[in-house]
Design a protein around this motif. Structure first.
Motif, PDB file in Angstrom:
ATOM      1  N   LYS A   1       0.840  -1.206   0.000  1.00 52.85           N
ATOM      2  CA  LYS A   1       0.000   0.000   0.000  1.00 52.85           C
ATOM      3  C   LYS A   1       0.870   1.250   0.000  1.00 52.85           C
ATOM      4  O   LYS A   1       0.646   2.184  -0.786  1.00 52.85           O
ATOM      5  CB  LYS A   1      -0.913  -0.003   1.224  1.00 52.85           C
ATOM      6  N   TRP A   2       1.873   1.277   0.870  1.00 53.61           N
ATOM      7  CA  TRP A   2       2.724   2.458   0.944  1.00 53.61           C
ATOM      8  C   TRP A   2       3.657   2.566  -0.254  1.00 53.61           C
ATOM      9  O   TRP A   2       3.993   3.667  -0.689  1.00 53.61           O
ATOM     10  CB  TRP A   2       3.515   2.466   2.256  1.00 53.61           C
ATOM     11  N   LEU A   3       4.047   1.433  -0.810  1.00 55.08           N
ATOM     12  CA  LEU A   3       4.859   1.477  -2.029  1.00 55.08           C
ATOM     13  C   LEU A   3       4.045   2.083  -3.171  1.00 55.08           C
ATOM     14  O   LEU A   3       4.574   2.844  -3.985  1.00 55.08           O
ATOM     15  CB  LEU A   3       5.326   0.072  -2.407  1.00 55.08           C
ATOM     16  N   PHE A   4       2.769   1.755  -3.223  1.00 52.85           N
ATOM     17  CA  PHE A   4       1.893   2.337  -4.242  1.00 52.85           C
ATOM     18  C   PHE A   4       1.814   3.849  -4.075  1.00 52.85           C
ATOM     19  O   PHE A   4       1.824   4.591  -5.067  1.00 52.85           O
ATOM     20  CB  PHE A   4       0.494   1.725  -4.128  1.00 52.85           C
ATOM     21  N   VAL A   5       1.738   4.321  -2.827  1.00 54.10           N
ATOM     22  CA  VAL A   5       1.678   5.766  -2.564  1.00 54.10           C
ATOM     23  C   VAL A   5       2.959   6.441  -3.058  1.00 54.10           C
ATOM     24  O   VAL A   5       2.911   7.480  -3.740  1.00 54.10           O
ATOM     25  CB  VAL A   5       1.474   6.047  -1.059  1.00 54.10           C
TER      26      VAL A   5
ATOM     27  N   VAL B   1       7.672   2.388 -12.081  1.00 52.58           N
ATOM     28  CA  VAL B   1       7.271   0.982 -12.057  1.00 52.58           C
ATOM     29  C   VAL B   1       6.711   0.571 -10.697  1.00 52.58           C
ATOM     30  O   VAL B   1       6.176  -0.528 -10.553  1.00 52.58           O
ATOM     31  CB  VAL B   1       8.457   0.056 -12.404  1.00 52.58           C
ATOM     32  N   LEU B   2       6.825   1.434  -9.694  1.00 52.08           N
ATOM     33  CA  LEU B   2       6.444   1.056  -8.332  1.00 52.08           C
ATOM     34  C   LEU B   2       4.948   0.795  -8.204  1.00 52.08           C
ATOM     35  O   LEU B   2       4.524  -0.126  -7.499  1.00 52.08           O
ATOM     36  CB  LEU B   2       6.868   2.142  -7.342  1.00 52.08           C
ATOM     37  N   MET B   3       4.131   1.610  -8.867  1.00 51.01           N
ATOM     38  CA  MET B   3       2.681   1.395  -8.800  1.00 51.01           C
ATOM     39  C   MET B   3       2.301   0.046  -9.401  1.00 51.01           C
ATOM     40  O   MET B   3       1.507  -0.698  -8.828  1.00 51.01           O
ATOM     41  CB  MET B   3       1.925   2.529  -9.505  1.00 51.01           C
TER      42      MET B   3
ATOM     43  N   TYR C   1       4.234  -2.621  -9.810  1.00 43.97           N
ATOM     44  CA  TYR C   1       4.761  -3.731  -9.022  1.00 43.97           C
ATOM     45  C   TYR C   1       3.955  -3.947  -7.748  1.00 43.97           C
ATOM     46  O   TYR C   1       3.716  -5.085  -7.343  1.00 43.97           O
ATOM     47  CB  TYR C   1       6.229  -3.475  -8.670  1.00 43.97           C
ATOM     48  N   SER C   2       3.539  -2.848  -7.114  1.00 46.56           N
ATOM     49  CA  SER C   2       2.736  -2.999  -5.894  1.00 46.56           C
ATOM     50  C   SER C   2       1.374  -3.607  -6.225  1.00 46.56           C
ATOM     51  O   SER C   2       0.852  -4.436  -5.470  1.00 46.56           O
ATOM     52  CB  SER C   2       2.570  -1.652  -5.189  1.00 46.56           C
ATOM     53  N   LEU C   3       0.790  -3.228  -7.367  1.00 51.19           N
ATOM     54  CA  LEU C   3      -0.484  -3.814  -7.796  1.00 51.19           C
ATOM     55  C   LEU C   3      -0.323  -5.301  -8.076  1.00 51.19           C
ATOM     56  O   LEU C   3      -1.121  -6.131  -7.604  1.00 51.19           O
ATOM     57  CB  LEU C   3      -1.000  -3.099  -9.046  1.00 51.19           C
ATOM     58  N   VAL C   4       0.708  -5.664  -8.835  1.00 51.50           N
ATOM     59  CA  VAL C   4       0.942  -7.069  -9.164  1.00 51.50           C
ATOM     60  C   VAL C   4       1.233  -7.868  -7.894  1.00 51.50           C
ATOM     61  O   VAL C   4       0.834  -9.031  -7.774  1.00 51.50           O
ATOM     62  CB  VAL C   4       2.106  -7.200 -10.168  1.00 51.50           C
ATOM     63  N   GLY C   5       1.914  -7.229  -6.935  1.00 49.16           N
ATOM     64  CA  GLY C   5       2.215  -7.894  -5.676  1.00 49.16           C
ATOM     65  C   GLY C   5       0.973  -8.374  -4.952  1.00 49.16           C
ATOM     66  O   GLY C   5       0.981  -9.440  -4.315  1.00 49.16           O
TER      67      GLY C   5
END
Length: 390
Positions: free
Chosen positions: A92-96, A110-112, A114-118
């Motif tokens: 969640k915080w990586l997405f932010v 790419v962080l959004m 990757y966090s979604l795929v995670g």
């Protein structure tokens, strides 16, 4: 205990990804616009990118992201902590962070994604090694098939006459509108990063998920300690060579190929090439190479360096020397990458003499730990309420 090989691979990935991103740091809307006629040095560099760089480091990131999630999942199980609460808080915080980075700094974030795929990967982390490998193959086949079809459609239907060419009036007008206009840059960044996220199920989500499953499998099978067996390495190396030759064939035999087609083909061969890179790094770590120690320190602050790349390159190429991109060739960008690579390595070495974590790594940890504690309190309170009702 941290694995030096994973840190070293993360360091290698963060340093290598700038080579492919740097033209887009200068101008996300246009990227690298070729000269007309195309320079011989650009043709050579494009081939070099396709063989050794394009998609390779992004693939490494994906593999390591999956391995990291498996490490966290296994650690939670050992400590008897709910892994879903822990991992979801981190993601969640990586997405932010990714949203802020993608909208206000660099739309190629790419962080959004990757966090979604995670999130899709979490339930799969309970599988055994056979299950992880099966899932990886399934999603990689789906993802690569989708990407290949898109690449072929682009190859067939792209119109060379519609492309922007360096030095034309259209090119200068587009550059002039982009440079110095932060509001317009932010709008393009936001549209690009959020658009990629929304369209990811139609393009790269499945391949990314397959790579993360593969990274989880590689970690649990002990790859990051011992590497591949000789027979497996030979098979992967052959696949890497063959897929790379197929990737560069259109560039050699098709005149005026659309530059946007090349990364799509490269993302398929990148899977096998990245695995060969990973094996080499694992073996060098076994020999306790000094170079691997340097890369490992860089990898320990990879999150901070990733954001630093975007900020530094944005300031340099969009504000301090915006005219640079007008005449810059691939070789010119390469020189900047080499110089900034040295700077990043020095930053990593010096920072870790005094601190154990990078500044953004520390901030991220502080934020998700707060979320985890709150989630655990809420979970305990909810269970207590249910018990009283019974």
């Amino acid at each position: 205990m941290r694995l030096t090989s994973i840190d070293a691979l993360r360091g290698m990935a963060i340093l290598g990804i700038l080579l492919m991103n740097i033209p887009f740091h200068a101008n996300l809307e246009l990227g690298y616009v070729p000269f007309s006629p195309i320079l011989l040095s650009d043709q050579v560099m494009t081939l070099f990118h396709s063989i050794f760089a394009d998609g390779r480091f992004r693939t490494l990131f994906c593999l390591l992201f999956g391995a990291g999630l498996a490490i966290q999942y296994d650690s939670c199980i050992r400590k008897e902590v709910d892994p879903k609460i822990f991992i979801k808080s981190r993601l969640k915080w990586l997405f932010v962070f990714g949203f802020i980075h993608g909208v206000f700094v660099f739309g190629g974030d790419v962080l959004m994604l990757y966090s979604l795929v995670g999130y899709f990967l979490i339930d799969g982390l309970s599988l055994d090694n056979k299950g992880l490998l099966q899932k990886s193959r399934k999603f990689l086949i789906i993802g690569c098939t989708i990407i290949f079809i898109i690449a072929m459609l682009m190859l067939i239907f792209s119109d060379p006459s519609e492309r922007v060419v360096r030095g034309t009036e259209e090119y200068f007008e587009s550059v002039a509108y982009w440079q110095g206009n932060w509001g317009y840059q932010t709008m393009i960044n936001a549209g690009f990063s959020i658009g990629l996220l929304i369209l990811s199920p139609l393009f790269n989500l499945w391949q990314a998920l397959g790579l993360m499953y593969l990274g989880s499998y590689l970690y649990r099978s002990g790859f990051f300690i011992q590497g591949f067996s000789r027979s497996v390495l030979v098979k992967i190396s052959i696949l890497a060579v063959v897929s790379t030759l197929l990737c560069i064939a259109p560039q050699i035999f098709i005149k005026d190929i659309d530059s946007e087609v090349i990364p799509a083909f490269s993302s398929i061969s990148a899977i096998f090439v990245a695995l060969v890179y990973a094996h080499i790094v694992v073996k060098l770590c076994q020999s306790k190479s000094r170079i691997m120690s340097v890369l490992a320190n860089t990898g320990k602050v990879a999150f901070s360096l990733y954001i630093l790349q975007s900020i530094a390159m944005g300031i340099l190429l969009r504000w301090l020397i915006p005219e640079f991109s007008l005449e810059a060739t691939h070789l010119d960008y390469l020189l900047i990458v080499i110089a900034f690579t040295v700077i990043q390595i020095v930053i990593g070495q010096l920072y870790l003499y005094k601190f154990k974590q990078g500044p953004l790594e520390l901030l991220w940890r502080s934020l998700y730990n707060r979320s985890i504690h709150k989630a655990l309190r809420d979970h305990i309170a909810e269970r207590g309420s249910e018990a009283r009702c019974k």
